[in-house]
Design an enzyme around this catalytic site. Structure first.
Site, PDB file in Angstrom:
ATOM      1  N   ASP A  29      -0.585   4.596   1.026  1.00 16.48           N
ATOM      2  CA  ASP A  29      -0.693   6.336   2.644  1.00 16.48           C
ATOM      3  C   ASP A  29      -0.684   5.094   3.156  1.00 16.48           C
ATOM      4  OD1 ASP A  29      -2.037   8.204   1.002  1.00 16.48           O
ATOM      5  OD2 ASP A  29      -3.342   6.727  -0.023  1.00 16.48           O
ATOM      6  N   ASP A  45       0.765  -1.369   0.214  1.00 20.99           N
ATOM      7  CA  ASP A  45       0.306  -0.141   0.562  1.00 20.99           C
ATOM      8  C   ASP A  45       0.836   1.147   0.502  1.00 20.99           C
ATOM      9  OD1 ASP A  45      -2.585   1.411   0.171  1.00 20.99           O
ATOM     10  OD2 ASP A  45      -2.798   1.724   2.531  1.00 20.99           O
TER      11      ASP A  45
END
Length: 274
Positions: free
Chosen positions: A15, A13
Site C-alpha cells: 500500500d 511494502d
C-alpha cells in the site's frame, strides 16, 4: 545511493508503494520487470491483513501484474505464526476479514466468542460498536489483546483509511490493556521475510512509504532502506524522526534507472584490459 545491482533480496511494502487501493502506481510494472530480468529475490511484506496471499496475487493480476503467490507475506500470517508459536491450539475472538481469519484457521487457531485466549484485531467491514463491546469485555475477562499491525492509517485512491492501530485503540483505551502488534516493525515479521528469501540482511533492502513501520523495521534488521514518496510520507516527514533511510526516491519506478546509472558508472571506472 544504494547500488541496487549488488542487492540480492528486495522486501517491499505494498500500500502506497505498489498501489493505492485498486490503482497501480507509476513505474511499478517496470520495477517488477527489472526484478525478474535480473534474477532478484523479492517479497511483498504487507501490514494489510485483509487479503490472503492468493487474494493479493489476484489483485495484482487484475492490475495487469503477474506475481506468484509465494512472493507475498502478510501481517495476518505473522499474527497466526506468533499465536501458533505462543499457544498452539489456542482460541481467539477475531475482528477482521478473510486474510486474517484464513491465516488463523490454517495455523490451527479456533474461533471462540465466549471465553477465548486472545482477542485479535485486524481491519475489516465487520468492525462495529457491537464487535468492539464484545472485544472489550472479553479482554476484561482475561483474553490477551493482539493487533495485526500498529499502522493507524493507509493510503487509498482518494485519501486515507483507518488501519488496525486506529481501530484497536478504542479497546486499549476502554480496557487499559495495551495490544501486542505482530506486523511491521515487529522484528519477527522481518526475520521471517529474510528467511523466506534465504537472504542475509546485509544483502537486502527494505522499500516502503512509512518511516515508523517500513524504514525503522529495515534499519533495525540491518538492511538498507528506501523511503518512497508515493504513499504516506513526504519530504517533510523526514524531519520528524531521529533516523533516516539509506535513500529517498519518488517511487519504485526510479530503482531500475538508478541501477542502470550505477552499472554505467562502474563500467566507466573499470580499468582497461588492454
Amino acid at each position: 545511493m544504494i547500488d541496487f545491482n549488488n542487492i540480492h533480496g528486495f522486501i517491499s511494502d505494498m500500500d502506497g508503494v505498489i498501489y493505492h487501493g485498486n490503482e497501480i502506481l507509476p513505474g511499478v510494472p517496470e520495477f517488477l520487470s527489472w526484478l525478474k530480468d535480473n534474477g532478484k529475490k523479492f517479497l511483498f511484506l504487507t501490514n494489510n491483513s485483509n487479503l490472503t496471499p492468493k487474494g493479493l496475487q489476484q489483485k495484482m493480476a487484475r492490475m495487469g501484474l503477474e506475481v506468484g503467490e509465494e512472493h507475498f507475506y502478510t501481517s495476518a500470517q505473522a499474527t497466526a505464526a506468533f499465536l501458533q508459536d505462543q499457544a498452539p491450539g489456542c482460541s481467539a475472538y477475531v475482528i477482521g476479514e478473510a486474510g486474517l481469519l484464513n491465516a488463523l484457521y490454517d495455523a490451527g487457531i479456533v474461533m471462540n466468542d465466549v471465553d477465548p485466549d486472545y482477542v485479535v484485531v485486524g481491519e475489516g467491514r465487520n468492525y462495529s460498536l457491537d464487535s468492539l463491546t464484545k472485544a472489550c469485555n472479553l479482554v476484561l475477562s482475561g483474553a490477551k489483546l493482539i493487533g495485526a499491525c500498529a499502522d493507524v492509517s493507509g493510503p487509498i485512491e482518494n485519501g486515507i483509511a483507518p488501519a488496525c492501530g486506529a481501530l484497536i485503540s478504542p479497546i486499549e483505551i476502554a480496557t487499559g490493556v495495551k495490544a501486542y502488534f505482530c506486523g511491521k516493525p515487529n522484528p519477527l515479521m522481518m526475520r521471517t521475510g529474510l528467511r523466506m528469501l534465504n537472504c542475509h540482511s546485509a544483502d537486502a533492502v527494505m522499500i516502503g512509504d512509512r518511516m515508523d513501520t517500513d524504514i525503522i523495521s529495515g534499519l533495525e534488521s540491518g538492511m538498507s532502506t528506501v523511503l518512497v514518496l508515493s504513499g504516506i510520507s513526504t519530504p517533510e516527514t523526514l524531519r520528524m524522526y531521529g533516523y533516516r533511510p539509506s535513500t529517498v526516491l519518488s517511487g519504485v519506478g526510479d530503482i531500475p534507472a538508478h541501477a542502470e546509472a550505477s552499472a554505467d558508472h562502474g563500467s566507466h571506472d573499470a580499468p582497461s584490459s588492454t
